[in-house]
Scaffold this motif. Structure first.
Motif, mmCIF file in Angstrom:
data_model
loop_
_atom_site.group_PDB
_atom_site.id
_atom_site.type_symbol
_atom_site.label_atom_id
_atom_site.label_comp_id
_atom_site.label_asym_id
_atom_site.label_seq_id
_atom_site.Cartn_x
_atom_site.Cartn_y
_atom_site.Cartn_z
ATOM 1 N N UNK A 280 -5.541 -6.674 6.987
ATOM 2 C CA UNK A 280 -6.982 -6.486 7.468
ATOM 3 C C UNK A 280 -6.682 -7.695 7.896
ATOM 4 N N UNK A 281 -6.411 -8.834 9.208
ATOM 5 C CA UNK A 281 -6.255 -9.646 10.541
ATOM 6 C C UNK A 281 -7.875 -9.302 10.880
ATOM 7 N N UNK A 282 -8.289 -8.560 11.130
ATOM 8 C CA UNK A 282 -9.070 -8.218 11.953
ATOM 9 C C UNK A 282 -10.351 -8.088 11.908
ATOM 10 N N UNK A 283 -10.090 -8.295 9.969
ATOM 11 C CA UNK A 283 -11.600 -8.926 9.343
ATOM 12 C C UNK A 283 -12.037 -9.774 9.430
ATOM 13 N N UNK A 284 -13.294 -10.754 9.108
ATOM 14 C CA UNK A 284 -13.482 -11.729 8.723
ATOM 15 C C UNK A 284 -13.250 -11.916 7.282
ATOM 16 N N UNK A 285 -13.706 -10.655 6.692
ATOM 17 C CA UNK A 285 -13.836 -10.690 5.313
ATOM 18 C C UNK A 285 -13.085 -9.508 4.794
ATOM 19 N N UNK A 286 -12.155 -9.953 3.260
ATOM 20 C CA UNK A 286 -11.564 -8.802 2.600
ATOM 21 C C UNK A 286 -12.381 -8.473 1.795
ATOM 22 N N UNK A 287 -13.617 -9.118 1.368
ATOM 23 C CA UNK A 287 -14.319 -9.078 -0.254
ATOM 24 C C UNK A 287 -14.525 -7.495 -0.446
ATOM 25 N N UNK A 288 -15.029 -6.670 0.521
ATOM 26 C CA UNK A 288 -15.166 -5.479 0.017
ATOM 27 C C UNK A 288 -13.720 -5.041 -0.243
ATOM 28 N N UNK A 289 -13.044 -4.544 0.453
ATOM 29 C CA UNK A 289 -11.387 -4.337 -0.418
ATOM 30 C C UNK A 289 -10.768 -5.301 -0.842
ATOM 31 N N UNK A 290 -10.935 -5.874 -1.534
ATOM 32 C CA UNK A 290 -10.996 -7.301 -2.682
ATOM 33 C C UNK A 290 -11.847 -6.609 -4.308
ATOM 34 N N UNK A 291 -12.745 -6.116 -3.436
ATOM 35 C CA UNK A 291 -13.497 -5.230 -4.935
ATOM 36 C C UNK A 291 -12.911 -3.821 -5.269
ATOM 37 N N UNK A 292 -12.718 -3.254 -4.080
ATOM 38 C CA UNK A 292 -12.624 -1.900 -3.836
ATOM 39 C C UNK A 292 -10.954 -2.226 -4.964
ATOM 40 N N UNK A 293 -9.948 -3.034 -4.511
ATOM 41 C CA UNK A 293 -9.002 -2.783 -4.976
ATOM 42 C C UNK A 293 -9.014 -3.742 -6.556
ATOM 43 N N UNK A 294 -9.672 -4.554 -6.745
ATOM 44 C CA UNK A 294 -10.367 -4.564 -8.676
ATOM 45 C C UNK A 294 -10.446 -3.323 -9.520
ATOM 46 N N UNK A 295 -11.269 -3.257 -8.665
ATOM 47 C CA UNK A 295 -11.600 -1.535 -9.644
ATOM 48 C C UNK A 295 -10.452 -0.416 -9.376
ATOM 49 N N UNK A 296 -10.021 0.012 -8.914
ATOM 50 C CA UNK A 296 -8.440 0.319 -9.011
ATOM 51 C C UNK A 296 -7.776 0.249 -9.986
ATOM 52 N N UNK A 297 -7.450 -1.268 -9.749
ATOM 53 C CA UNK A 297 -6.690 -2.564 -10.894
ATOM 54 C C UNK A 297 -7.346 -1.601 -11.856
ATOM 55 N N UNK A 298 -8.482 -1.815 -11.918
ATOM 56 C CA UNK A 298 -8.997 -2.096 -13.595
ATOM 57 C C UNK A 298 -9.058 -0.379 -14.086
ATOM 58 N N UNK A 299 -8.951 0.353 -13.602
ATOM 59 C CA UNK A 299 -8.688 2.220 -14.038
ATOM 60 C C UNK A 299 -7.669 1.985 -14.337
ATOM 61 N N UNK A 300 -6.783 1.706 -13.370
ATOM 62 C CA UNK A 300 -5.399 2.091 -13.771
ATOM 63 C C UNK A 300 -4.936 1.150 -14.802
ATOM 64 N N UNK A 301 -5.006 -0.065 -15.455
ATOM 65 C CA UNK A 301 -5.414 -0.818 -16.895
ATOM 66 C C UNK A 301 -5.245 0.434 -18.105
ATOM 67 N N UNK A 302 -6.996 0.540 -17.622
ATOM 68 C CA UNK A 302 -7.588 1.269 -18.826
ATOM 69 C C UNK A 302 -7.145 2.160 -18.782
ATOM 70 N N UNK A 303 -6.372 3.139 -18.039
ATOM 71 C CA UNK A 303 -5.568 5.005 -18.780
ATOM 72 C C UNK A 303 -4.879 4.524 -19.032
ATOM 73 N N UNK A 304 -3.637 3.404 -18.485
ATOM 74 C CA UNK A 304 -2.618 3.516 -19.353
ATOM 75 C C UNK A 304 -2.693 2.832 -20.433
ATOM 76 N N UNK A 305 -3.814 2.168 -20.883
ATOM 77 C CA UNK A 305 -3.975 1.488 -22.359
ATOM 78 C C UNK A 305 -3.988 2.510 -22.956
#
Length: 138
Positions: free
Chosen positions: A48-73
């Motif tokens: 996403x090179x046109x964005x000044x910040x990717x903070x929101x996307x990073x937040x959503x990515x962390x939520x997704x990763x945590x959900x994936x890890x929790x369900x697998x656990x």
């Protein structure tokens, strides 16, 4: 009946917050907390090179990763099926509606690659992530 006013305020010591943060980072960055986080931010900036910040996307990515890890656990006997269910639930969730479908697919591709990696060398480049986005079936 208790009013539960104590739940309105969450008082944590700096030590408690630090321990929570360390536990979270150990969970979502099992390979190398500093290196993996840096890789994620670099991939997001490259995708996403046109964005000044990717903070929101990073937040959503962390939520997704945590959900994936929790369900697998929680379901080690069928972790792939439950991981895929967590991905679908995240994709369909209302809070994710703020993201366009292409961004959601990019975050899913990143999360799956990161989940499957064993070492930092296993993490793909932005070009590889881009090629995987079209393969997301949603």
């Amino acid at each position: 009946m208790r009013l539960g006013i104590e739940s309105w305020f969450r008082f944590e010591s700096p030590e408690q917050r630090r321990k929570k943060q360390e536990a979270f980072e150990a969970k979502v960055y099992p390979i190398d907390p500093a290196g993996q986080k840096e890789w994620e931010l670099g991939i997001l900036k490259a995708l996403f090179p046109r964005q000044k910040s990717v903070r929101d996307e990073h937040f959503h990515l962390l939520n997704l990763r945590e959900a994936m890890l929790d369900s697998a656990e929680e379901h080690p006997e069928a972790k792939t099926a439950y991981r895929n269910g967590a991905i679908r639930a995240w994709y369909d969730r209302r809070s994710g509606n703020a993201l366009p479908d292409e961004k959601k697919k990019a975050l899913i591709a990143i999360a799956v690659c990161e989940n499957d990696a064993q070492t930092m060398d296993d993490l793909p480049s932005a070009e590889n992530i881009r090629s995987l986005i079209g393969m997301i079936p949603f």
